[in-house]
Design a protein around this motif. Sequence first.
Motif, PDB file in Angstrom:
ATOM      1  N   CYS A 113       0.866  -1.060   0.050  1.00 39.52           N
ATOM      2  CA  CYS A 113       0.044  -0.173  -0.138  1.00 39.52           C
ATOM      3  C   CYS A 113       0.707   1.418  -0.118  1.00 39.52           C
ATOM      4  O   CYS A 113       1.851   1.245   0.649  1.00 39.52           O
ATOM      5  N   PRO A 114       0.411   2.340  -0.781  1.00 36.94           N
ATOM      6  CA  PRO A 114       1.516   3.519  -0.734  1.00 36.94           C
ATOM      7  C   PRO A 114       1.142   4.570   0.182  1.00 36.94           C
ATOM      8  O   PRO A 114       1.994   5.513   0.375  1.00 36.94           O
ATOM      9  N   GLU A 115       0.200   4.048   1.124  1.00 34.47           N
ATOM     10  CA  GLU A 115      -0.085   4.858   2.228  1.00 34.47           C
ATOM     11  C   GLU A 115       0.710   4.429   3.625  1.00 34.47           C
ATOM     12  O   GLU A 115       0.453   3.346   3.786  1.00 34.47           O
ATOM     13  N   LEU A 116       1.330   5.387   4.235  1.00 31.21           N
ATOM     14  CA  LEU A 116       1.980   5.021   5.558  1.00 31.21           C
ATOM     15  C   LEU A 116       1.505   6.200   6.596  1.00 31.21           C
ATOM     16  O   LEU A 116       1.060   7.118   6.277  1.00 31.21           O
ATOM     17  N   ALA A 117       1.561   5.688   7.908  1.00 28.02           N
ATOM     18  CA  ALA A 117       1.147   6.541   8.926  1.00 28.02           C
ATOM     19  C   ALA A 117       2.347   6.488   9.878  1.00 28.02           C
ATOM     20  O   ALA A 117       2.732   5.302  10.157  1.00 28.02           O
ATOM     21  N   CYS A 118       2.537   7.680  10.391  1.00 28.32           N
ATOM     22  CA  CYS A 118       3.577   7.738  11.481  1.00 28.32           C
ATOM     23  C   CYS A 118       3.180   7.191  12.768  1.00 28.32           C
ATOM     24  O   CYS A 118       1.959   7.443  12.996  1.00 28.32           O
ATOM     25  N   THR A 119       4.087   6.485  13.235  1.00 28.34           N
ATOM     26  CA  THR A 119       3.420   5.891  14.603  1.00 28.34           C
ATOM     27  C   THR A 119       3.429   6.776  15.966  1.00 28.34           C
ATOM     28  O   THR A 119       2.845   6.723  16.772  1.00 28.34           O
ATOM     29  N   GLY A 120       4.205   7.952  15.382  1.00 29.06           N
ATOM     30  CA  GLY A 120       4.400   9.014  16.694  1.00 29.06           C
ATOM     31  C   GLY A 120       3.305   9.928  16.877  1.00 29.06           C
ATOM     32  O   GLY A 120       2.787  10.161  17.834  1.00 29.06           O
ATOM     33  N   CYS A 121       2.818  10.304  15.547  1.00 25.16           N
ATOM     34  CA  CYS A 121       1.677  11.325  15.445  1.00 25.16           C
ATOM     35  C   CYS A 121       0.586  11.049  14.764  1.00 25.16           C
ATOM     36  O   CYS A 121      -0.445  11.785  15.032  1.00 25.16           O
ATOM     37  N   GLY A 122       0.930  10.161  13.800  1.00 28.15           N
ATOM     38  CA  GLY A 122      -0.296   9.754  12.963  1.00 28.15           C
ATOM     39  C   GLY A 122      -0.508  10.232  11.698  1.00 28.15           C
ATOM     40  O   GLY A 122      -1.493  10.280  10.834  1.00 28.15           O
ATOM     41  N   LEU A 158       1.490   9.777   5.064  1.00 28.27           N
ATOM     42  CA  LEU A 158       2.516   9.925   3.933  1.00 28.27           C
ATOM     43  C   LEU A 158       1.742   9.038   2.730  1.00 28.27           C
ATOM     44  O   LEU A 158       1.834   7.821   3.086  1.00 28.27           O
ATOM     45  N   VAL A 159       2.227   9.484   1.709  1.00 31.39           N
ATOM     46  CA  VAL A 159       1.767   8.610   0.390  1.00 31.39           C
ATOM     47  C   VAL A 159       3.005   8.575  -0.522  1.00 31.39           C
ATOM     48  O   VAL A 159       3.784   9.500  -0.913  1.00 31.39           O
ATOM     49  N   ILE A 160       3.526   7.393  -0.842  1.00 32.92           N
ATOM     50  CA  ILE A 160       4.604   6.906  -1.581  1.00 32.92           C
ATOM     51  C   ILE A 160       4.165   7.042  -2.894  1.00 32.92           C
ATOM     52  O   ILE A 160       3.232   6.086  -3.301  1.00 32.92           O
ATOM     53  N   ALA A 161       4.743   7.720  -3.849  1.00 28.37           N
ATOM     54  CA  ALA A 161       4.312   7.773  -5.182  1.00 28.37           C
ATOM     55  C   ALA A 161       5.313   7.273  -5.995  1.00 28.37           C
ATOM     56  O   ALA A 161       6.626   7.712  -5.864  1.00 28.37           O
ATOM     57  N   THR A 162       5.235   6.460  -6.931  1.00 26.70           N
ATOM     58  CA  THR A 162       5.925   6.066  -8.049  1.00 26.70           C
ATOM     59  C   THR A 162       5.804   6.269  -9.215  1.00 26.70           C
ATOM     60  O   THR A 162       4.531   6.449  -9.913  1.00 26.70           O
ATOM     61  N   PHE A 163       6.528   6.755 -10.201  1.00 27.28           N
ATOM     62  CA  PHE A 163       6.190   6.995 -11.540  1.00 27.28           C
ATOM     63  C   PHE A 163       7.236   6.284 -12.331  1.00 27.28           C
ATOM     64  O   PHE A 163       7.925   5.818 -12.227  1.00 27.28           O
ATOM     65  N   THR A 164       6.592   5.922 -13.622  1.00 25.00           N
ATOM     66  CA  THR A 164       7.043   5.273 -14.659  1.00 25.00           C
ATOM     67  C   THR A 164       7.328   6.203 -15.868  1.00 25.00           C
ATOM     68  O   THR A 164       6.502   6.791 -16.417  1.00 25.00           O
ATOM     69  N   PHE A 165       8.233   6.129 -16.339  1.00 26.92           N
ATOM     70  CA  PHE A 165       8.836   6.948 -17.635  1.00 26.92           C
ATOM     71  C   PHE A 165       9.186   6.141 -18.801  1.00 26.92           C
ATOM     72  O   PHE A 165       9.703   5.276 -18.594  1.00 26.92           O
ATOM     73  N   ARG A 166       8.590   6.156 -19.968  1.00 29.14           N
ATOM     74  CA  ARG A 166       9.020   5.652 -21.340  1.00 29.14           C
ATOM     75  C   ARG A 166      10.288   5.998 -21.626  1.00 29.14           C
ATOM     76  O   ARG A 166      10.414   7.288 -21.821  1.00 29.14           O
ATOM     77  N   PRO A 167      11.255   5.119 -21.971  1.00 30.46           N
ATOM     78  CA  PRO A 167      12.401   5.663 -22.295  1.00 30.46           C
ATOM     79  C   PRO A 167      12.353   6.559 -23.870  1.00 30.46           C
ATOM     80  O   PRO A 167      11.617   5.681 -24.492  1.00 30.46           O
ATOM     81  N   ILE A 168      13.029   7.344 -24.000  1.00 32.07           N
ATOM     82  CA  ILE A 168      13.294   7.799 -25.290  1.00 32.07           C
ATOM     83  C   ILE A 168      14.157   7.230 -26.078  1.00 32.07           C
ATOM     84  O   ILE A 168      15.291   7.206 -25.882  1.00 32.07           O
ATOM     85  N   ARG A 169      13.759   7.089 -27.325  1.00 35.90           N
ATOM     86  CA  ARG A 169      14.678   6.639 -28.264  1.00 35.90           C
ATOM     87  C   ARG A 169      15.590   7.789 -29.000  1.00 35.90           C
ATOM     88  O   ARG A 169      15.176   8.903 -29.075  1.00 35.90           O
TER      89      ARG A 169
END
Length: 70
Positions: free
Chosen positions: A30-39, A42-53
């Motif tokens: 899951c890309p969603e995370l929660a701090c155990t200290g304060c709650g 945080l969302v971890i986002a990944t990006f996919t790029f198409r290689p340029i020829r």
Amino acid sequence: MSERELYCESCQGVQPFEVPPCVDGHGADCPELACTGCGSALVIATFTFRPIRLADRRRAARRPAHRRAA
């Protein structure tokens, strides 16, 4: 629940983050995370790029420059 340590802006330090129960079915990935200290969330986002020829780059470089009238 999976756990990892990341920097938390609210706590202003490195805190353990954990994956809350995911209703979208991602499980431990899951890309969603929660701090155990304060709650804080945080969302971890990944990006996919198409290689340029190289052929695409050469074609773009050959385009004539457009002139603007003053």
